[in-house]
Motif scaffolding. Structure first.
Motif, PDB file in Angstrom:
ATOM      1  N   PHE A   1     -46.342   9.905  35.708  1.00  0.00           N
ATOM      2  CA  PHE A   1     -45.167  10.462  36.376  1.00  0.00           C
ATOM      3  C   PHE A   1     -44.608  11.645  35.582  1.00  0.00           C
ATOM      4  N   LEU A   2     -44.491  11.479  34.274  1.00  0.00           N
ATOM      5  CA  LEU A   2     -44.009  12.583  33.448  1.00  0.00           C
ATOM      6  C   LEU A   2     -45.078  13.662  33.306  1.00  0.00           C
ATOM      7  N   ALA A   3     -46.338  13.266  33.403  1.00  0.00           N
ATOM      8  CA  ALA A   3     -47.420  14.251  33.336  1.00  0.00           C
ATOM      9  C   ALA A   3     -47.297  15.254  34.480  1.00  0.00           C
ATOM     10  N   VAL A   4     -46.960  14.768  35.674  1.00  0.00           N
ATOM     11  CA  VAL A   4     -46.762  15.646  36.834  1.00  0.00           C
ATOM     12  C   VAL A   4     -45.614  16.616  36.571  1.00  0.00           C
ATOM     13  N   VAL A   5     -44.536  16.111  35.971  1.00  0.00           N
ATOM     14  CA  VAL A   5     -43.384  16.962  35.650  1.00  0.00           C
ATOM     15  C   VAL A   5     -43.778  18.053  34.659  1.00  0.00           C
ATOM     16  N   ILE A   6     -44.535  17.682  33.644  1.00  0.00           N
ATOM     17  CA  ILE A   6     -44.920  18.639  32.603  1.00  0.00           C
ATOM     18  C   ILE A   6     -45.865  19.699  33.143  1.00  0.00           C
ATOM     19  N   VAL A   7     -46.851  19.281  33.930  1.00  0.00           N
ATOM     20  CA  VAL A   7     -47.778  20.251  34.523  1.00  0.00           C
ATOM     21  C   VAL A   7     -47.025  21.193  35.463  1.00  0.00           C
ATOM     22  N   SER A   8     -46.139  20.620  36.276  1.00  0.00           N
ATOM     23  CA  SER A   8     -45.349  21.439  37.206  1.00  0.00           C
ATOM     24  C   SER A   8     -44.413  22.374  36.456  1.00  0.00           C
ATOM     25  N   MET A   9     -43.878  21.908  35.352  1.00  0.00           N
ATOM     26  CA  MET A   9     -42.986  22.718  34.531  1.00  0.00           C
ATOM     27  C   MET A   9     -43.661  24.016  34.105  1.00  0.00           C
ATOM     28  N   MET A  10     -44.942  23.914  33.755  1.00  0.00           N
ATOM     29  CA  MET A  10     -45.679  25.104  33.337  1.00  0.00           C
ATOM     30  C   MET A  10     -46.155  25.914  34.535  1.00  0.00           C
ATOM     31  N   ALA A  11     -46.648  25.237  35.556  1.00  0.00           N
ATOM     32  CA  ALA A  11     -47.156  25.940  36.734  1.00  0.00           C
ATOM     33  C   ALA A  11     -46.049  26.724  37.439  1.00  0.00           C
ATOM     34  N   ASN A  12     -44.844  26.166  37.472  1.00  0.00           N
ATOM     35  CA  ASN A  12     -43.728  26.849  38.133  1.00  0.00           C
ATOM     36  C   ASN A  12     -43.340  28.144  37.439  1.00  0.00           C
TER      37      ASN A  12
ATOM     38  N   TYR B   1     -45.358  30.346  36.404  1.00  0.00           N
ATOM     39  CA  TYR B   1     -46.204  31.386  37.005  1.00  0.00           C
ATOM     40  C   TYR B   1     -45.853  31.582  38.476  1.00  0.00           C
ATOM     41  N   THR B   2     -45.606  30.476  39.175  1.00  0.00           N
ATOM     42  CA  THR B   2     -45.333  30.551  40.610  1.00  0.00           C
ATOM     43  C   THR B   2     -44.067  31.336  40.911  1.00  0.00           C
TER      44      THR B   2
ATOM     45  N   LYS C   1     -52.790  27.106  35.683  1.00  0.00           N
ATOM     46  CA  LYS C   1     -51.645  27.780  36.317  1.00  0.00           C
ATOM     47  C   LYS C   1     -51.144  27.115  37.595  1.00  0.00           C
ATOM     48  N   ARG C   2     -51.867  26.165  38.145  1.00  0.00           N
ATOM     49  CA  ARG C   2     -51.456  25.483  39.373  1.00  0.00           C
ATOM     50  C   ARG C   2     -51.417  23.989  39.101  1.00  0.00           C
ATOM     51  N   SER C   3     -50.304  23.342  39.445  1.00  0.00           N
ATOM     52  CA  SER C   3     -50.119  21.941  39.079  1.00  0.00           C
ATOM     53  C   SER C   3     -51.155  21.027  39.738  1.00  0.00           C
TER      54      SER C   3
END
Length: 283
Positions: A74-85, A87-88, A173-175
């Motif tokens: 669950f936190l992994a999704v947040v962390i990946v999205s944190m970085m991908a966003n 760039y987005t 670059k993409r979650s």
């Protein structure tokens, strides 16, 4: 440091999906307490999970950290999205324009990773104390605070896993693609293991030993190996073995420095590689 963390957590909290995932993660950690109410029947005997020793000190540190680690996605999704966003939505460029250099930027991300890992560890520590004092048959201080190395292993496992996720977020670059790549990485480790064990080396005892030794150095497997499964330590399992006349299972449940070292090396690689890629990449 405080300024960097403030910037990152504002971004996370303003994102509705990330906010829900963070809250869901800690709610799920709390659900470990619900295990105490689970009952099941074996050979006509009703057994309550809490009565089998899983909440006894010091075993509770092993059990709770193992179960809690299963929710880290669950936190992994947040962390990946944190970085991908970054760039987005172009916030990475905006942060750099506003005076944040690349070193500070990547440092802020890993500070968030460290805070998430530390907060999770503290949460599990408090939850385990509450459950332990509620159900444990042993409340002596020396017993209560023994085996705390499982908490250390839990923290290192989370920090390493989240660092890996952040690294993938920077590279891909993409979650969605980063999480897909994370899954593929795990599958690839297992495929390599089985190919080496049965195809390349023939499946004999020597090849098995070599493959088992080799996979311990893979990133995902090394994180998993920090804490063995605790289920065979249940009183119910031991009683069932005794009733069936089976011999006692000899298994090493200890936390080993060599395994921690492997994970720390991979964590260092993820941090250095993330900084290098971000430094060299044309934004």
């Amino acid at each position: 440091m405080k300024r960097l963390l403030s910037i990152e957590f504002q971004k996370i909290w303003k994102n509705k999906a990330s906010r829900i995932l963070v809250l869901a993660y800690f709610i799920l950690l709390s659900s470990i307490a619900l295990i105490s109410s689970i009952k099941f029947t074996i050979f006509g005997n009703e057994i309550r999970i809490a009565d089998q020793g899983i909440f006894n000190f010091p075993y509770i540190w092993h059990f709770n950290t193992f179960i809690a680690a299963l929710f880290k996605i669950f936190l992994a999704v947040v962390i990946v999205s944190m970085m991908a966003n970054e760039y987005t939505y172009g916030t990475l460029k905006q942060n750099l324009i506003d005076g944040l250099n690349k070193k500070e930027f990547i440092t802020s991300k890993f500070l968030v990773v460290a805070v998430f890992a530390l907060a999770s560890t503290f949460f599990v520590f408090v939850l385990s104390l509450i459950l332990g004092y509620s159900f444990s048959s042993y409340n002596e201080i020396g017993i209560v605070f023994s085996d705390l190395e499982y908490l250390l292993a839990f923290f290192i496992k989370l920090f390493a896993f989240f660092s890996f996720c952040l690294f993938l977020g920077i590279v891909v670059k993409r979650s969605a693609f980063a999480l897909g790549f994370l899954t593929l990485w795990f599958v690839a480790e297992q495929i390599i293991y089985w190919m080496v064990k049965f195809v390349i080396l023939g499946g004999n005892d020597k090849s098995k030993n070599f493959a088992d030794a080799m996979i311990k150095y893979f990133p995902m497997e090394s994180m998993w190996n920090l804490s063995r499964e605790p289920f065979s330590r249940f009183n119910a399992v031991k009683s069932l073995e005794k009733a069936m006349g089976s011999s006692k299972i000899v298994k090493d449940y200890s936390i080993h420095f060599s395994e921690i070292s492997i994970v720390l090396v991979w964590t260092g690689i993820f941090i250095i590689a993330s900084h290098y890629i971000l430094k060299k990449r044309d934004l």
